[in-house]
Design an enzyme around this catalytic site. Structure first.
Site, PDB file in Angstrom:
ATOM      1  N   GLY A 203     -74.084 -37.363  -9.166  1.00 59.46           N
ATOM      2  CA  GLY A 203     -72.845 -37.176  -8.427  1.00 59.46           C
ATOM      3  C   GLY A 203     -71.634 -37.040  -9.326  1.00 59.46           C
ATOM      4  N   ASP A 228     -81.346 -28.347  -5.988  1.00 62.49           N
ATOM      5  CA  ASP A 228     -81.235 -29.798  -5.816  1.00 62.49           C
ATOM      6  C   ASP A 228     -80.246 -30.341  -6.835  1.00 62.49           C
ATOM      7  OD1 ASP A 228     -83.193 -29.881  -3.764  1.00 62.49           O
ATOM      8  OD2 ASP A 228     -84.774 -29.805  -5.288  1.00 62.49           O
ATOM      9  N   LEU A 229     -79.145 -30.896  -6.371  1.00 63.40           N
ATOM     10  CA  LEU A 229     -78.054 -31.323  -7.231  1.00 63.40           C
ATOM     11  C   LEU A 229     -78.530 -32.332  -8.272  1.00 63.40           C
ATOM     12  CD1 LEU A 229     -74.990 -31.180  -7.790  1.00 63.40           C
ATOM     13  CD2 LEU A 229     -74.723 -33.127  -6.228  1.00 63.40           C
ATOM     14  N   ASP A 230     -78.273 -32.019  -9.555  1.00 63.32           N
ATOM     15  CA  ASP A 230     -78.592 -32.900 -10.688  1.00 63.32           C
ATOM     16  C   ASP A 230     -80.082 -33.232 -10.778  1.00 63.32           C
ATOM     17  OD1 ASP A 230     -75.871 -32.943 -11.221  1.00 63.32           O
ATOM     18  OD2 ASP A 230     -75.530 -34.791 -10.097  1.00 63.32           O
ATOM     19  N   GLU A 231     -80.927 -32.340 -10.295  1.00 65.51           N
ATOM     20  CA  GLU A 231     -82.376 -32.577 -10.294  1.00 65.51           C
ATOM     21  C   GLU A 231     -83.135 -31.576 -11.162  1.00 65.51           C
ATOM     22  OE1 GLU A 231     -84.168 -34.897  -8.922  1.00 65.51           O
ATOM     23  OE2 GLU A 231     -82.883 -35.881  -7.438  1.00 65.51           O
TER      24      GLU A 231
END
Length: 287
Positions: A203, A228-231
């Protein structure tokens, strides 16, 4: 030894005979192997290889070697690239208000540490935000993100990526989430620096979250961007010890140095073809 070098990278299903086929093909076309690294993943049962070579036989042709390499590549179902190591890769840089990573990449590029062609700098903030940075010779594009108009902004960005023949997009603390459609188009060629030791503290405010948990180590992560955020697959990470004395502001200050060196190392590996995707992970051949 010839000064001109070439690099071959590939991955394929693992089976006997791959190294023999590759080295035999290179030798048969007048090439001499200068360095070679390989990895066999027992979990995915895939084989990864990076080979640097030079042409030493009279009349040897890189174009002929690359064209005929399609034969062993097809036999082993390889996903491969082969290029002149001296060619400059085309890179587009993106940043937002915090410019320490952008400044560091520009410095390393100007002193020759990161050999690439910077085709453009894109920001959602105006040029005056970076008035202390040297953008001489690099086109700057202000593409603001306004409510309800993100799709139009990304359409402009994609047109720029295509027009400049960008090979890699680097999010040097670009603090806007890319849409699923754009991340799919940029699959495998968009690197982000995240100010946290992922998968911890994802985040927008990871240093504040880390401080709230009283962590004793903070870090940064360079990874490929996915929907996928930060994945996305992790490329490079580093950490530094902190203590209970450190405030969130201290963590942010300490983190800037970690972010700069992690992003630079990830970019260096990509530019020198040391980085191969392995599903949700990466294979990074050492420098």
């Amino acid at each position: 030894m010839p000064s001109r070098q070439y690099v071959l990278t590939f991955s394929c299903p693992d089976k006997p005979g791959i190294v023999n086929a590759v080295s035999g093909h290179l030798f048969g076309h007048g090439a001499n192997i200068l360095e070679s690294q390989q990895y066999s993943d027992p979990e995915t049962e895939r084989f990864f290889m990076r080979t640097v070579f030079a042409l030493v036989e009279s009349g040897a042709s890189f174009e002929a070697l690359r064209e005929t390499f399609a034969v062993p590549a097809g036999r082993f179902a390889m996903q491969w690239t082969m290029r002149d190591r001296g060619d400059r890769r085309r890179v587009l840089l993106m940043a937002s208000k915090f410019d320490h990573c952008l400044a560091d990449v520009l410095y390393r590029w100007r002193i020759g540490e990161l050999p690439m062609e910077i085709v453009a700098i894109v920001s959602n903030h105006p040029r005056d935000t970076y008035r202390h940075l040297d953008f001489e010779g690099i086109p700057f594009h202000h593409l603001p993100v306004t409510p309800g108009h993100k799709a139009e902004q990304e359409a402009q960005l994609w047109t720029l990526i295509e027009d400049t023949r960008t090979e890699l997009v680097v999010l040097a603390r670009y603090m806007q989430v890319l849409s699923n459609a754009l991340t799919e188009r940029l699959a495998g060629r968009c690197i982000n620096i995240h100010h946290s030791f992922l998968p911890s503290f994802k985040g927008a405010r990871p240093y504040h979250s880390a401080h709230a948990r009283g962590v004793k180590l903070i870090g940064a992560t360079a990874h490929f961007v996915t929907a996928d955020l930060d994945e996305g697959p992790i490329i490079e990470q580093d950490t530094q010890r902190v203590s209970h004395h450190d405030t969130p502001a201290d963590l942010i200050r300490i983190g800037r140095d970690i972010e700069r060196r992690v992003l630079a190392q990830a970019l260096r590996c990509w530019l020198d073809d040391r980085l191969l995707l392995n599903g949700q992970r990466t294979v990074v051949f050492s420098v």
